[in-house]
Design an enzyme around this catalytic site. Structure first.
Site, PDB file in Angstrom:
ATOM      1  N   ARG A  57       0.809  -1.232   0.000  1.00  0.00           N
ATOM      2  CA  ARG A  57       0.000   0.000   0.000  1.00  0.00           C
ATOM      3  C   ARG A  57       0.839   1.277   0.000  1.00  0.00           C
ATOM      4  O   ARG A  57       0.369   2.306   0.503  1.00  0.00           O
ATOM      5  CB  ARG A  57      -0.966   0.021   1.185  1.00  0.00           C
ATOM      6  CG  ARG A  57      -1.690  -1.293   1.503  1.00  0.00           C
ATOM      7  CD  ARG A  57      -2.438  -1.844   0.327  1.00  0.00           C
ATOM      8  NE  ARG A  57      -3.328  -2.959   0.703  1.00  0.00           N
ATOM      9  CZ  ARG A  57      -3.938  -3.722  -0.177  1.00  0.00           C
ATOM     10  NH1 ARG A  57      -3.772  -3.525  -1.488  1.00  0.00           N
ATOM     11  NH2 ARG A  57      -4.722  -4.690   0.219  1.00  0.00           N
ATOM     12  N   ASN A  87      -0.873  -2.094  -7.375  1.00  0.00           N
ATOM     13  CA  ASN A  87      -2.206  -1.484  -7.196  1.00  0.00           C
ATOM     14  C   ASN A  87      -2.222  -0.546  -5.985  1.00  0.00           C
ATOM     15  O   ASN A  87      -2.956  -0.722  -5.027  1.00  0.00           O
ATOM     16  CB  ASN A  87      -3.311  -2.550  -7.097  1.00  0.00           C
ATOM     17  CG  ASN A  87      -3.139  -3.496  -5.917  1.00  0.00           C
ATOM     18  OD1 ASN A  87      -2.044  -3.652  -5.388  1.00  0.00           O
ATOM     19  ND2 ASN A  87      -4.223  -4.120  -5.487  1.00  0.00           N
ATOM     20  N   HIS A 171      -2.869 -11.829 -12.813  1.00  0.00           N
ATOM     21  CA  HIS A 171      -4.030 -12.031 -11.944  1.00  0.00           C
ATOM     22  C   HIS A 171      -5.148 -12.383 -12.920  1.00  0.00           C
ATOM     23  O   HIS A 171      -5.680 -11.518 -13.601  1.00  0.00           O
ATOM     24  CB  HIS A 171      -4.329 -10.744 -11.168  1.00  0.00           C
ATOM     25  CG  HIS A 171      -5.659 -10.732 -10.464  1.00  0.00           C
ATOM     26  ND1 HIS A 171      -5.765 -10.711  -9.096  1.00  0.00           N
ATOM     27  CD2 HIS A 171      -6.924 -10.715 -10.930  1.00  0.00           C
ATOM     28  CE1 HIS A 171      -7.052 -10.687  -8.745  1.00  0.00           C
ATOM     29  NE2 HIS A 171      -7.778 -10.685  -9.846  1.00  0.00           N
ATOM     30  N   HIS A 208      -1.463 -16.599  -7.681  1.00  0.00           N
ATOM     31  CA  HIS A 208      -2.515 -17.195  -6.831  1.00  0.00           C
ATOM     32  C   HIS A 208      -3.506 -18.096  -7.585  1.00  0.00           C
ATOM     33  O   HIS A 208      -4.708 -17.842  -7.601  1.00  0.00           O
ATOM     34  CB  HIS A 208      -3.274 -16.115  -6.054  1.00  0.00           C
ATOM     35  CG  HIS A 208      -3.653 -14.889  -6.837  1.00  0.00           C
ATOM     36  ND1 HIS A 208      -4.396 -14.928  -7.984  1.00  0.00           N
ATOM     37  CD2 HIS A 208      -3.393 -13.580  -6.619  1.00  0.00           C
ATOM     38  CE1 HIS A 208      -4.572 -13.701  -8.431  1.00  0.00           C
ATOM     39  NE2 HIS A 208      -3.974 -12.864  -7.620  1.00  0.00           N
ATOM     40  N   ASN A 247      -9.858 -12.435  -3.281  1.00  0.00           N
ATOM     41  CA  ASN A 247      -9.818 -12.729  -4.722  1.00  0.00           C
ATOM     42  C   ASN A 247      -8.483 -13.347  -5.089  1.00  0.00           C
ATOM     43  O   ASN A 247      -7.469 -12.721  -4.817  1.00  0.00           O
ATOM     44  CB  ASN A 247     -10.000 -11.451  -5.556  1.00  0.00           C
ATOM     45  CG  ASN A 247     -11.418 -10.974  -5.573  1.00  0.00           C
ATOM     46  OD1 ASN A 247     -12.339 -11.719  -5.296  1.00  0.00           O
ATOM     47  ND2 ASN A 247     -11.602  -9.703  -5.891  1.00  0.00           N
ATOM     48  N   ASP A 274       0.229 -13.282  -1.159  1.00  0.00           N
ATOM     49  CA  ASP A 274      -0.857 -12.350  -1.490  1.00  0.00           C
ATOM     50  C   ASP A 274      -1.294 -11.570  -0.241  1.00  0.00           C
ATOM     51  O   ASP A 274      -2.489 -11.312  -0.032  1.00  0.00           O
ATOM     52  CB  ASP A 274      -2.050 -13.041  -2.153  1.00  0.00           C
ATOM     53  CG  ASP A 274      -2.920 -12.051  -2.940  1.00  0.00           C
ATOM     54  OD1 ASP A 274      -2.579 -10.841  -2.954  1.00  0.00           O
ATOM     55  OD2 ASP A 274      -3.915 -12.475  -3.535  1.00  0.00           O
TER      56      ASP A 274
END
Ligand code: DOR
Ligand code: ZN
Length: 390
Positions: A57, A87, A171, A208, A247, A274
């Site tokens: 983050r 992200n 992803h 993942h 997710n 993740d």
């Protein structure tokens, strides 16, 4: 530093001499004179864990995790290297931003990081101009958090990656279909991306992987020689049919069994956390993801080695040596003279309970609370320095 009485994953008892950030001796009955001594007391020594998939983050959402708490969580979980997803706010779409984050992590000095870059600029789903000027050390691109929807854009991205020797981390999620069928959403994009990898000869890494169908498709592609690697997460190996928003979602027992089988068959190249921190309020409002750095080793050791009989040396490979190879980190992921002195000491014998209150991450979103695990990381050493002691 001299680490005394450490057990290698093959069972032998050794002393390890660390000098100037490197492993300089793997010895028997070494003299302690002149060294700072750390007595491992028979704990198992492993190379520092290397995470291929982690969210910190930074910048923009430091209320969930920042460099200091992220580094502390990594060290407490035995990770000495993390691969950070783009992200963030703003999305990481430039070398400048990636370098800034990596310098910040390096300056803090607790672990190392590779910052990945987005596939499309600011996740706009179409612009690829920022990929051409990426420097050598930023070779991994991903749209993690979503999939690239447009086939033509994705095809061009694969072509650019092949040309420029970039690795595309996927992803796999069709965002239209995942609204009503997340299994089909993962399976469709996995197969599309495998085809693109084969067609362009682009190195593809699938993040993942969570379904039986996806991991079977990856196995088939590997047997054909498609240049693909993949990772699974601890939570997709541990939980089945659990209602906890993440997710890709937690799947069925059949999927879990297929992932374990794929590990045994060598189809799975790595275990990645993740690690996705969110505040309690954000979780309550539906944010997807869970923290994972501080539970990954215990969960995987308990599930794969204790319960499924996987050899420890193979878990070590999945969590350190293979990720190092995927990232091209030649001096990491192994305990040998000349390698980086990134090491962890783990207690494999004493059961313990997962206690989120004692974690180092800024967030506490974990469904592992209260689980009983084996494989506790007691010490983490980064570049020859002790960075975590439980
Ligand atoms: O559960 C998830 N959380 N999946 C993702 O792909 C993104 C992640 C996040 O950033 O919170
Ligand atoms: Zn993801």
């Amino acid at each position: 530093m001299l680490i005394k009485n450490a057990r290698l994953s093959d069972g032998s008892l050794v002393d390890l001499l660390l000098e100037e950030g490197k492993i300089t001796g793997i010895l028997q009955n070494a003299s302690a004179e002149g060294h700072q001594v750390l007595d491992a007391k028979g704990r198992t020594v492993l190379p520092g864990l290397i995470d291929l998939h982690c969210h910190w983050r930074v910048p923009g959402q430091e209320h969930k995790e920042d460099v200091i708490t992220g580094s502390a969580a990594a060290a407490a979980g035995g990770y000495t290297f993390v691969t950070l997803m783009p992200n963030t706010s703003p999305v990481c779409s430039s070398a400048e931003q990636a370098n800034q984050v990596m310098e910040q992590v390096e300056r803090h000095g607790v672990c190392s990081a590779l910052q990945t870059v987005s596939i499309t600029q600011n996740f706009d789903g179409k612009t690829l101009d920022h990929l051409k000027p990426l420097p050598e050390h930023l070779r991994f691109i991903t749209e993690d958090g979503k999939g690239v929807q447009n086939n033509q854009v994705m095809a061009r991205a694969f072509a650019i990656c092949a040309q420029r020797n970039l690795v595309l981390m996927s992803h796999a999620e069709d965002m239209e279909i995942s609204k009503w069928d997340y299994r089909l959403a993962e399976n469709l994009e996995t197969v599309r991306n495998l085809h693109l990898s084969e067609y362009y000869g682009t190195r593809l890494h699938l993040c993942h992987v969570s379904t039986k169908e996806a991991v079977e498709a990856i196995g088939a592609a590997k047997r054909k020689g498609v240049p693909v690697t993949c990772e699974v997460t601890p939570h997709h190996l541990w939980f089945a049919d659990l209602d906890y928003r993440v997710n890709p979602p937690i799947r069925t027992q059949q999927d879990v069994d297929a992932l374990v089988q794929a590990i045994r068959e060598g189809v799975v190249d790595a275990i990645a956390t993740d690690h996705a921190p969110h505040t309690q309020e954000e979780k309550a409002a539906g944010a997807a993801g869970m923290i994972g750095l501080e539970t990954a080793f215990g969960v995987c050791y308990t599930k794969l080695c204790k319960q499924q009989g996987l050899e420890l040396y193979y878990l070590e490979a999945l969590m350190s040596r293979f990720p190092a190879a995927i990232l091209g980190l030649q001096d990491k992921g192994a305990i040998r003279v000349g390698a980086d002195a990134d090491l962890i000491l783990v207690d494999l014998d004493t059961p313990y309970q997962v206690e989120p209150d004692k974690m180092h991450s800024k967030s506490r979103n974990t469904p592992f609370a209260g689980e009983t695990l084996y494989g506790r990381v007691d010490y983490t050493i980064k570049a020859g320095k002790l960075v975590f002691e439980r």
